[in-house]
Design an enzyme around this catalytic site. Structure first.
Site, short mmCIF file in Angstrom:
data_model
loop_
_atom_site.label_atom_id
_atom_site.label_comp_id
_atom_site.label_asym_id
_atom_site.label_seq_id
_atom_site.Cartn_x
_atom_site.Cartn_y
_atom_site.Cartn_z
N GLU A 159 0.65 -1.24 -0.04
CA GLU A 159 -0.08 -0.02 0.02
C GLU A 159 0.68 1.30 0.07
O GLU A 159 0.73 2.01 1.01
CB GLU A 159 -0.92 0.02 1.28
CG GLU A 159 -1.94 -1.08 1.16
CD GLU A 159 -3.07 -0.63 2.27
OE1 GLU A 159 -2.98 -0.02 3.32
OE2 GLU A 159 -4.17 -1.46 2.38
N GLU A 340 -5.68 -8.52 1.16
CA GLU A 340 -6.18 -8.14 2.17
C GLU A 340 -7.58 -7.89 2.08
O GLU A 340 -7.93 -7.01 1.10
CB GLU A 340 -5.65 -6.79 2.79
CG GLU A 340 -4.24 -6.90 3.68
CD GLU A 340 -3.78 -5.79 4.22
OE1 GLU A 340 -4.52 -4.78 4.53
OE2 GLU A 340 -2.45 -5.64 4.15
C1 BGC Z 1 -2.79 -2.02 5.90
C2 BGC Z 1 -2.77 -2.86 7.29
C3 BGC Z 1 -4.00 -2.55 8.22
C4 BGC Z 1 -5.09 -2.80 7.63
C5 BGC Z 1 -6.29 -2.09 8.35
C6 BGC Z 1 -4.31 -1.89 5.39
O1 BGC Z 1 -4.20 -0.88 5.12
O2 BGC Z 1 -2.03 -2.79 4.95
O3 BGC Z 1 -1.68 -3.06 7.87
O4 BGC Z 1 -3.93 -3.06 9.75
O5 BGC Z 1 -5.19 -1.92 6.33
O6 BGC Z 1 -6.62 -0.85 8.60
#
Ligand code: BGC
Length: 447
Positions: A159, A340
């Site tokens: 990111e 993610e």
């Molecule tokens: C990030 C994580 C973060 C998650 C939740 C993403 O932007 O890669 O490190 O914990 O979102 O906010």
């Protein structure tokens, strides 16, 4: 067509958020270990996190119990390179043992090199405001030499939209600085060069054919309805209509297509794009919510009242994974990994000693229904990594938000509990997604 047999059902984490052991076995601090002071909720630091540095065998056993096929984790740069140009064998061994542990449990490692924990030594020589891409290349080479005989999946950056786009514009993440437009351009250039050089280093040092990609923060607007005009409007606002350091194409056009958007061009130098634009094996993206409901963006008719929210106040918008996968695939034509997706919930250990999180169970089912639809339409999605394997250090928000499918009791020896959602996810994995509902039934907005 449904999920391929080798679909990478997984979960994700990041070193700074779970490891702890911040000053052990030769590790030196990262920017988050030092600069968090005065900037985070309750002044929480990442120094101990979930103590995974010591509990990693237990963590892998839990992953195996859930039936994960893959695990995405990041390497703490300062654990393996504690000073400029110096390799810490104990740090490298930690990750090597960890990779062995995963493989013994039948779990495919997916390695992120940079998940925001810049070493203090690199920060002291200028951090991303200076060109530290050669240091990053060295780090990538060392890790590839050490792990690529066993680890196939490699991610350069997590990111940049957030650690550059948000941290350096809003100052809400380490190093908690706000830069002007030129400063942002410079940092972007350095990160992009570091990405390109790392891809080259991984390919040169790899001991077997590897899969190299990145993990972008997907910014997505979703159509309000089924017409071609509505779809085109959402596509436009997601891509060509959103050209800033916080949008998608500022990063992904140069990295994947070798083209810089006009507003980035003045910040690049001759020859940069050849370095930045490296062949990639997959397009990784993180995605949590549709931007339709975020009132600071222009493209949003009045937000429907009472839409469901997570504990981060993010909108639950299951349609988003389908649309972003479709928009990215149309433009970049690379196989994709959802690196993610997940939600924070107000979890606690209940009177029966268990952690019941029905909201998260429902969330996972709904969002995955959208992924299934994309797969059924022939969009090549290779894997899905739930964020996060366990509750962890949520950066400036400290330890309050709980994103895990495993609960962590930080005050009682970091005891772990599988939440109900871990069992829900386990069953989806066991059935290879066959038990997921129709996307149209799972979405709140049009899918
Ligand atoms: C990030 C994580 C973060 C998650 C939740 C993403 O932007 O890669 O490190 O914990 O979102 O906010």
């Amino acid at each position: 067509m449904s999920f391929p047999k080798d679909f990478l059902w997984g979960a994700a984490s990041a070193a700074a958020q779970v490891e702890g052991g911040w000053d052990e076995d030769g590790r030196t601090p990262s920017i988050w270990d030092i600069l968090y002071e005065g900037h985070t909720k309750h002044n929480n630091s990442p120094r101990e996190a979930c103590d995974s540095y010591h509990k990693w065998r237990e963590d892998i056993a839990l992953m195996k119990e859930i039936g994960l096929k893959s695990y995405r984790f990041s390497i703490s740069w300062s654990r393996v390179i504690p000073q400029e140009g110096i390799v810490n064998p104990k740090g490298v061994k930690f990750y090597s043992d960890f990779v062995d542990g995963l493989l013994e449990a039948g779990i495919e490692p997916m390695i992120t090199l940079y998940h925001w924990d810049l070493p203090m030594w690199a920060y002291e020589k200028g951090g991303w405001e200076s060109d530290i891409s050669e240091d990053f290349r060295f780090f990538a080479k060392v890790m590839t030499e050490a792990l690529s005989d066993r680890a196939k999946w490699w991610i350069t950056f997590n990111e940049p939209q957030v650690f550059v786009g948000a941290c350096f514009t809003l100052g809400n993440g380490a190093p908690f600085k706000k830069l002007d437009e030129n400063g942002i351009g410079k940092v972007s250039r350095h990160v992009m060069l570091a990405h390109g050089k790392a891809v080259m280093a991984i390919r040169e040092a790899a001991k077997q054919p590897v899969k190299v990609g990145f993990a972008q923060a997907a910014k997505c607007f979703t159509p309000w309805g089924p017409s071609e005009e509505e779809i085109e409007e959402a596509r436009y606002h997601t891509m060509d209509g959103y050209v800033t350091v916080r949008g998608n194409i500022w990063w992904t056009d140069p990295m994947v297509l070798g083209q810089a958007p006009d507003s980035l061009k003045p910040h690049l130098q001759a020859g940069d794009l050849e370095i930045i634009h490296q062949p990639l094996d997959f397009f990784g993206f993180n995605c949590y919510q549709s931007l339709n409901y975020t009132e600071s963006y222009k493209f949003n008719p009045p937000t429907p009242r009472g839409l469901p929210l997570t504990a981060m106040n993010w909108r639950i918008s299951p349609e988003v994974l389908y649309w972003i996968a479709r928009f990215f695939y149309e433009r970049y034509k690379l196989p994709m990994v959802i690196t993610e997706n997940g939600m924070a919930n107000l979890d606690f250990v209940m009177m029966d000693g268990k952690v019941h999180d029905p909201q998260r169970c429902d969330f996972i089912i709904r969002y995955l229904a959208g992924v299934k639809k994309a797969v059924e339409e022939g969009i090549p999605i290779l894997g899905y990594q739930y964020w996060s394997i366990m509750d962890n250090y949520e950066w400036a928000e400290g330890y309050d938000p709980r994103f895990g499918i495993i609960f962590v009791d930080y005050e009682n020896d970091y005891k772990r509990y599988l939440k109900d959602s871990a069992y829900t996810y386990a069953e989806i994995i066991r059935q290879n997604g066959e038990n997921l509902p129709e996307a149209s039934a799972a979405a709140f907005n049009y899918i």
